[in-house]
Design a protein around this motif. Structure first.
Motif, mmCIF file in Angstrom:
data_model
loop_
_atom_site.group_PDB
_atom_site.id
_atom_site.type_symbol
_atom_site.label_atom_id
_atom_site.label_comp_id
_atom_site.label_asym_id
_atom_site.label_seq_id
_atom_site.Cartn_x
_atom_site.Cartn_y
_atom_site.Cartn_z
ATOM 1 N N PRO A 37 -0.064 -3.411 -4.317
ATOM 2 C CA PRO A 37 0.136 -4.244 -3.112
ATOM 3 C C PRO A 37 1.456 -3.952 -2.404
ATOM 4 C CG PRO A 37 -0.702 -5.578 -4.926
ATOM 5 C CD PRO A 37 -0.348 -4.246 -5.503
ATOM 6 N N GLU A 38 2.531 -3.709 -3.171
ATOM 7 C CA GLU A 38 3.834 -3.410 -2.575
ATOM 8 C C GLU A 38 3.830 -2.047 -1.890
ATOM 9 O OE1 GLU A 38 6.634 -5.319 -2.360
ATOM 10 O OE2 GLU A 38 5.296 -6.910 -3.062
ATOM 11 N N ILE A 39 3.176 -1.069 -2.521
ATOM 12 C CA ILE A 39 3.080 0.269 -1.926
ATOM 13 C C ILE A 39 2.281 0.199 -0.631
ATOM 14 C CG2 ILE A 39 2.083 2.573 -2.246
ATOM 15 C CD1 ILE A 39 2.789 2.300 -5.234
ATOM 16 N N GLY A 40 1.171 -0.564 -0.663
ATOM 17 C CA GLY A 40 0.352 -0.730 0.544
ATOM 18 C C GLY A 40 1.123 -1.385 1.669
ATOM 19 N N LYS A 41 1.943 -2.390 1.315
ATOM 20 C CA LYS A 41 2.731 -3.109 2.319
ATOM 21 C C LYS A 41 3.803 -2.207 2.939
ATOM 22 C CE LYS A 41 3.951 -7.175 1.007
ATOM 23 N NZ LYS A 41 4.727 -8.237 0.297
ATOM 24 N N GLU A 42 4.498 -1.428 2.101
ATOM 25 C CA GLU A 42 5.585 -0.585 2.609
ATOM 26 C C GLU A 42 5.088 0.529 3.517
ATOM 27 O OE1 GLU A 42 9.015 2.437 0.858
ATOM 28 O OE2 GLU A 42 8.658 0.509 -0.120
ATOM 29 N N PHE A 43 3.953 1.148 3.144
ATOM 30 C CA PHE A 43 3.453 2.285 3.914
ATOM 31 C C PHE A 43 2.356 1.897 4.905
ATOM 32 C CE2 PHE A 43 4.985 4.430 -0.064
ATOM 33 C CZ PHE A 43 6.055 5.096 0.522
ATOM 34 N N HIS A 44 2.045 0.588 4.992
ATOM 35 C CA HIS A 44 1.064 0.068 5.947
ATOM 36 C C HIS A 44 -0.310 0.736 5.756
ATOM 37 C CE1 HIS A 44 4.486 -1.816 7.887
ATOM 38 N NE2 HIS A 44 5.059 -0.626 8.005
ATOM 39 N N ILE A 45 -0.797 0.683 4.535
ATOM 40 C CA ILE A 45 -2.092 1.287 4.198
ATOM 41 C C ILE A 45 -2.973 0.247 3.515
ATOM 42 C CG2 ILE A 45 -1.312 3.683 4.053
ATOM 43 C CD1 ILE A 45 -0.840 3.301 1.101
ATOM 44 N N SER A 46 -4.269 0.520 3.477
ATOM 45 C CA SER A 46 -5.229 -0.408 2.889
ATOM 46 C C SER A 46 -5.175 -0.352 1.359
ATOM 47 C CB SER A 46 -6.639 -0.045 3.355
ATOM 48 O OG SER A 46 -7.030 1.206 2.791
ATOM 49 N N PRO A 47 -5.738 -1.365 0.676
ATOM 50 C CA PRO A 47 -5.796 -1.333 -0.791
ATOM 51 C C PRO A 47 -6.477 -0.082 -1.330
ATOM 52 C CG PRO A 47 -6.304 -3.534 -0.013
ATOM 53 C CD PRO A 47 -6.215 -2.662 1.206
ATOM 54 N N ALA A 48 -7.571 0.336 -0.675
ATOM 55 C CA ALA A 48 -8.295 1.523 -1.138
ATOM 56 C C ALA A 48 -7.414 2.769 -1.073
ATOM 57 C CB ALA A 48 -9.562 1.726 -0.314
ATOM 58 N N VAL A 49 -6.650 2.899 0.010
ATOM 59 C CA VAL A 49 -5.782 4.070 0.168
ATOM 60 C C VAL A 49 -4.602 3.996 -0.803
ATOM 61 C CG1 VAL A 49 -4.266 5.337 1.745
ATOM 62 C CG2 VAL A 49 -6.446 4.416 2.569
ATOM 63 N N SER A 50 -4.015 2.815 -0.964
ATOM 64 C CA SER A 50 -2.872 2.685 -1.875
ATOM 65 C C SER A 50 -3.259 3.013 -3.309
ATOM 66 C CB SER A 50 -2.280 1.278 -1.793
ATOM 67 O OG SER A 50 -3.168 0.320 -2.330
ATOM 68 N N SER A 51 -4.523 2.760 -3.664
ATOM 69 C CA SER A 51 -4.975 3.051 -5.038
ATOM 70 C C SER A 51 -5.006 4.548 -5.333
ATOM 71 C CB SER A 51 -6.355 2.442 -5.289
ATOM 72 O OG SER A 51 -7.353 3.124 -4.564
ATOM 73 N N LEU A 52 -4.900 5.369 -4.290
ATOM 74 C CA LEU A 52 -4.838 6.816 -4.499
ATOM 75 C C LEU A 52 -3.585 7.208 -5.294
ATOM 76 C CD1 LEU A 52 -5.944 8.230 -1.027
ATOM 77 C CD2 LEU A 52 -7.199 8.392 -3.189
ATOM 78 N N SER A 53 -2.550 6.368 -5.239
ATOM 79 C CA SER A 53 -1.333 6.661 -5.994
ATOM 80 C C SER A 53 -1.597 6.611 -7.498
ATOM 81 C CB SER A 53 -0.218 5.674 -5.630
ATOM 82 O OG SER A 53 -0.583 4.352 -5.957
ATOM 83 N N LEU A 54 -2.678 5.961 -7.882
ATOM 84 C CA LEU A 54 -3.069 5.938 -9.295
ATOM 85 C C LEU A 54 -4.222 6.892 -9.572
ATOM 86 C CD1 LEU A 54 -2.606 4.643 -12.068
ATOM 87 C CD2 LEU A 54 -4.279 2.904 -11.445
ATOM 88 N N SER A 55 -5.260 6.847 -8.726
ATOM 89 C CA SER A 55 -6.437 7.681 -8.979
ATOM 90 C C SER A 55 -6.131 9.167 -8.847
ATOM 91 C CB SER A 55 -7.584 7.286 -8.043
ATOM 92 O OG SER A 55 -7.197 7.364 -6.690
ATOM 93 N N SER A 56 -5.201 9.541 -7.960
ATOM 94 C CA SER A 56 -4.842 10.956 -7.832
ATOM 95 C C SER A 56 -4.217 11.464 -9.132
ATOM 96 C CB SER A 56 -3.861 11.154 -6.670
ATOM 97 O OG SER A 56 -2.661 10.435 -6.885
#
Length: 275
Positions: A37-56
């Motif tokens: 949630p914090e990564i999504g907020k800082e970079f202004h991205i959706s939950p699905a996109v922010s989850s790429l930081s883990l799934s990648s």
């Protein structure tokens, strides 16, 4: 040289080393999960996109594990695991300074590649060095280190994000992992039963794909794929729900939902002993 027996000093050193290595690997791997949630907020991205930081990272890890296991057949078990731990720890610290989401993803992919060395090789090391009747317990203790690492990484990152930010959280996890890497390097005994192979690509590829000829293993691979997919997806997105009304939980409390990992810490050792 004989096999390492349960109750000996060497047996304890092996278990402490692999516990530290497992902690390192899974603290780094899962440390970003409560931070989505914090990564999504800082970079202004959706939950699905922010989850790429883990799934990648997990995708890179999954692919690289297939290669790392084969490389350890040539270069040795301990060297591959040690390089993996140090490289991923340093990358974790560097990841904390990512100024953009694209650079964050690149760093996390590199982490996934470097993290592969330990989980791909640890079981092989134990199978070669530990006496058969003590092997189940040794593997269970190693897996418990994995679960504590996964839990600890999430809780630490959640608390630090609440008091500072997610950049500080990842940097601290990297520094803790670096200490764990040093412990691993210093106390893990060298392999005594390992027999290196020559670097022959054809044989390495053959040893990799021969496992897919066994139907029983295919069922295990597919079961693991489904269970981990459900597990990761649930914990990826639950944080987004818990930080907003009606729950309105802090990052610290969201991190503490992973305390359920304690169950796996004890059960993995217990199941290993039963096996």
């Amino acid at each position: 040289m004989g096999y390492i027996q349960r109750g000996t000093h060497t047996f304890k050193m092996v278990n402490i080393a692999l516990f530290a290595g497992g902690f390192n690997t899974f603290a780094i791997l899962w440390g970003t999960q409560p931070l989505l949630p914090e990564i999504g907020k800082e970079f202004h991205i959706s939950p699905a996109v922010s989850s790429l930081s883990l799934s990648s990272t997990t995708i890179a890890l999954a692919i690289s594990m297939l290669i790392a296991g084969s490389l350890s057949e040539v270069f040795g078990r301990k060297p591959v695991m040690t390089i993996s731990l140090f490289a991923s720890s340093i990358l974790s610290i560097l990841t904390a300074f990512s100024p953009s989401f694209h650079l964050l993803i690149l760093c996390r992919i590199l982490q996934g590649i470097s993290l592969a060395g330990l989980p791909a090789v640890a079981m092989a090391y134990l199978g070669e060095e530990i006496e058969p009747k003590s092997l189940g317990m040794a593997m269970g203790l190693y897996i418990s280190g994995n679960s504590i690492g996964g839990m600890g990484g999430r809780i630490i990152s959640g608390i630090l994000t609440d008091h500072f930010n997610w950049h500080v959280a990842l940097a601290v996890i990297g520094m803790i992992s670096l200490i764990a890497s040093l412990i691993f390097w210093f106390i893990l005994p060298k392999s005594t039963h390992f027999k290196p192979r020559k670097f022959e690509i054809k044989k390495l590829v053959t040893s990799l794909f021969v496992q897919f000829k066994e139907p029983g293993l295919l069922y295990l691979f597919f079961t693991g794929f489904l269970l981990m997919g459900c597990f990761v997806s649930l914990y990826n997105y639950i944080g987004f729900q818990l930080i907003v009304p009606p729950y309105s939980l802090s990052q610290t409390l969201v991190g503490f939902i992973f305390i359920v990992y304690i169950v796996g810490t004890f059960s993995s050792t217990w199941m290993g002993m039963l096996a």
